[in-house]
Design a protein around this motif. Structure first.
Motif, mmCIF file in Angstrom:
data_model
loop_
_atom_site.group_PDB
_atom_site.id
_atom_site.type_symbol
_atom_site.label_atom_id
_atom_site.label_comp_id
_atom_site.label_asym_id
_atom_site.label_seq_id
_atom_site.Cartn_x
_atom_site.Cartn_y
_atom_site.Cartn_z
ATOM 1 N N ASN A 126 8.947 28.851 33.775
ATOM 2 C CA ASN A 126 10.449 28.538 33.622
ATOM 3 C C ASN A 126 10.482 27.329 34.396
ATOM 4 O O ASN A 126 10.068 26.971 35.500
ATOM 5 C CB ASN A 126 11.315 29.928 34.027
ATOM 6 N N GLN A 127 11.909 26.630 34.051
ATOM 7 C CA GLN A 127 12.090 25.534 34.767
ATOM 8 C C GLN A 127 12.671 25.575 36.127
ATOM 9 O O GLN A 127 12.171 24.787 36.860
ATOM 10 C CB GLN A 127 13.256 24.786 34.026
ATOM 11 N N LYS A 128 13.075 26.715 36.391
ATOM 12 C CA LYS A 128 13.609 26.977 37.801
ATOM 13 C C LYS A 128 13.450 28.508 38.158
ATOM 14 O O LYS A 128 14.035 29.327 37.540
ATOM 15 C CB LYS A 128 14.667 26.371 38.134
ATOM 16 N N VAL A 129 12.644 28.952 38.938
ATOM 17 C CA VAL A 129 12.781 30.163 39.570
ATOM 18 C C VAL A 129 12.919 30.278 41.176
ATOM 19 O O VAL A 129 12.315 29.536 41.914
ATOM 20 C CB VAL A 129 11.114 30.667 39.344
ATOM 21 N N VAL A 130 13.521 31.268 41.638
ATOM 22 C CA VAL A 130 14.141 31.635 42.876
ATOM 23 C C VAL A 130 13.939 33.073 43.387
ATOM 24 O O VAL A 130 13.951 33.911 42.560
ATOM 25 C CB VAL A 130 15.452 31.321 43.060
ATOM 26 N N VAL A 131 12.995 33.158 44.649
ATOM 27 C CA VAL A 131 12.866 34.347 45.103
ATOM 28 C C VAL A 131 13.957 34.439 46.326
ATOM 29 O O VAL A 131 13.790 33.526 47.085
ATOM 30 C CB VAL A 131 11.475 34.498 45.568
ATOM 31 N N SER A 132 14.644 35.466 46.157
ATOM 32 C CA SER A 132 15.879 35.583 47.369
ATOM 33 C C SER A 132 15.798 36.914 47.931
ATOM 34 O O SER A 132 15.528 37.767 47.219
ATOM 35 C CB SER A 132 17.268 35.150 46.584
ATOM 36 N N LEU A 133 16.198 36.945 49.228
ATOM 37 C CA LEU A 133 16.619 38.016 49.860
ATOM 38 C C LEU A 133 17.577 37.962 51.044
ATOM 39 O O LEU A 133 17.500 36.871 51.418
ATOM 40 C CB LEU A 133 15.464 38.747 50.345
#
Length: 518
Positions: A128-135
């Motif tokens: 994918n163009q943009k992937v974010v892992v967040s917490l």
């Protein structure tokens, strides 16, 4: 390829040799969900789907020892036309990790399982163009295992330790992909600790950041607004994602209830800087404990933007005295909790559902009787490549796939158990496993993992980290030895040209005068 390896193979390659454990991976199919970002005026909500993943590990039965759940983590995956958002919702340990015979000097099994599971969900979605892992990391006594805080073997990390722990776990994932030549995505991480300025926030960066060249930093102490939204000039209401059980989302709701003008502007908060400063005064961020918000962004074709922090975004400079006064609580086992607090066993209540599914978003023409999205319409709903999305969903699905109502029943059942002591924990473990079999109608659940990683040897693919420890090389530095000093004092001085001893004139003490003081 690494991204095609199943979770069981990855865990076996990451777990130290001699450690055996059981794994339970439950997931849901993607379903329509509320939009992550509030839409700007006159624009519709962005089509968004959400799927839930829950991984639990346990110590297998061994003779008279009964099976006990050791650790569990919940991850939600949101998909939009422009963004894939992997949100670590909850994580907790039960206090019985000593049941796993980890070799001496081996990496933490909890950290290894966490990073391996994140990698497993992340790898197949990096197209994918943009992937974010967040917490967000907020220290509490317990989240998923009621009564576990009473176990003497549980080590509840304090707020600072927890933020640093999650920074190291995500940094391990970042460097694993950064050093993979097959990956073309650029990756950076951002950390915001409300109440801490930029210098104080950098103290929470993982130690490995010292390896990064100054010209190409990987960690920033700021909110990555330019990397999350397309237009960062909008009011702050449209620039911050609304995630379940997240302090930011609760603050956004409170501000919305206060006042919103025609342009979507709040009365009290006019900018992102104001938002983060006000966050430091919220009870969740100022009650004597720090809270860390972390974003790790994988982006294609944005190298210039990823190589520097956002020009129009500064980290909050406000420091509250309450946030800097932290009470130290140490124990023997790590407790890792980025989600909402769970009360003690007495009067335990279930928190809001983990998956923010709204039935009003479900189109009856594109769903079946379980409320799941029709696979033929999934790609058109979120505007992504259908083949890639189908492959990612299929390759990362759990051993048991349930619908959202069944998933919420399992989570509610978990929050009604009791993990105080081994006997109650073993009974709760068996009850939870039976509940899965009852809901899913499956004949079996779980699979056994036998560790294959040799401590001290080179790491195998999928071990969660592929970066060896840094080696400091010092050149042209020779430590003066005591023997050399003794030789110099014992040997007489020699004239190098004549090779003859040099006579040293020594004045008697009576012939030495001190200069009189003026």
């Amino acid at each position: 390829m690494l991204d095609r390896l199943p979770l069981s193979t990855r865990l076996a390659a990451a777990i130290p040799s001699g450690v055996n454990l059981s794994c339970y991976h439950i997931s849901t199919q993607p379903v329509p969900s509320a939009a992550l970002f509030s839409p700007v005026p006159s624009q519709p909500d962005q089509a968004t789907t959400c799927e839930s993943h829950f991984l639990a590990i346990s110590s297998p039965e061994d003779g008279e020892k009964k099976e006990l759940l050791i650790f569990a983590v919940e991850i939600l995956i949101f998909a939009t036309p422009t963004l894939t958002f992997i949100f670590v919702s909850k994580a907790d340990s039960s206090g019985f990790s000593s049941r796993l015979p980890s070799p001496k000097n081996a990496p933490s099994i909890v950290a290894t399982v966490t990073s391996t599971f994140i990698d497993f969900l992340l790898d197949s979605r990096l197209h994918n163009q943009k992937v974010v892992v967040s917490l967000f990391a907020r220290a509490q006594n317990q989240y998923l295992f009621p009564g576990s805080s009473d176990n003497s073997g549980k080590h509840v990390l304090d707020d600072r330790q927890l933020i640093k722990w999650w920074s190291r776990v995500l940094d391990r994932t970042m460097r694993h992909h950064h050093h993979d030549p097959a990956q073309t995505s650029k990756v950076v991480a951002h950390l915001v600790v409300p109440g801490c300025d930029q210098a104080e926030t950098k103290a929470f960066f993982p130690p490995a950041t010292r390896q990064n060249p100054i010209s190409e930093p990987k960690w920033f102490s700021s909110y990555p607004v330019d990397l999350l939204v397309q237009d960062a000039s909008q009011p702050p209401r449209f620039l911050i994602p609304r995630l379940p059980d997240d302090p930011k989302a609760r603050f956004l709701d409170d501000l919305d209830n206060d006042f919103i003008d025609n342009q979507g502007q709040w009365r009290s908060v006019k900018s992102l800087r104001d938002f983060w400063e006000m966050m430091s005064y919220r009870q969740e961020c100022s009650a004597g404990r720090l809270v860390g918000f972390i974003w790790m962004i994988f982006s294609r074709g944005q190298a210039s933007r990823l190589s520097r922090p956002p020009a129009n975004q500064a980290a909050p400079q406000l420091t509250t005295p309450e946030a800097s006064q932290v009470q130290e609580t140490l124990g023997t086992e790590p407790q890792l909790m980025p989600g909402q607090q769970v009360s003690t066993t007495a009067g335990l209540k279930s928190p809001p559902p983990s998956s923010p599914v709204q039935d009003s978003f479900v189109d009856s023409q594109n769903t079946d009787d379980t409320g799941l999205l029709d696979s033929n319409s999934f790609g058109s709903e979120i505007g992504t490549d259908l083949a890639f999305e189908r492959d990612a969903i299929e390759s990362t699905k759990g051993q048991v796939v349930v619908n959202t109502d069944q998933y919420d029943q399992l989570m509610d059942f978990m929050l009604q158990t009791d993990f105080t002591g081994e006997d109650l924990a073993a009974e709760s473990t068996r009850g939870w496993i039976n509940k899965i079999l009852e809901i899913s109608k499956a004949s079996t659940i779980g699979y056994q993992i036998r560790g294959e990683s040799i401590v001290g040897d080179s790491l195998k693919p999928g071990a969660g980290t592929s970066i060896p420890p840094p080696v400091n090389v010092l050149t042209n530095i020779r430590k003066k030895r005591k023997a050399d000093q003794e030789d110099r004092t014992s040997k007489p001085a020699v004239n190098e040209q004549t090779s003859l001893p040099v006579t040293v004139n020594t004045l008697a003490t009576s012939l030495v005068r001190k200069k009189p003081k003026t």
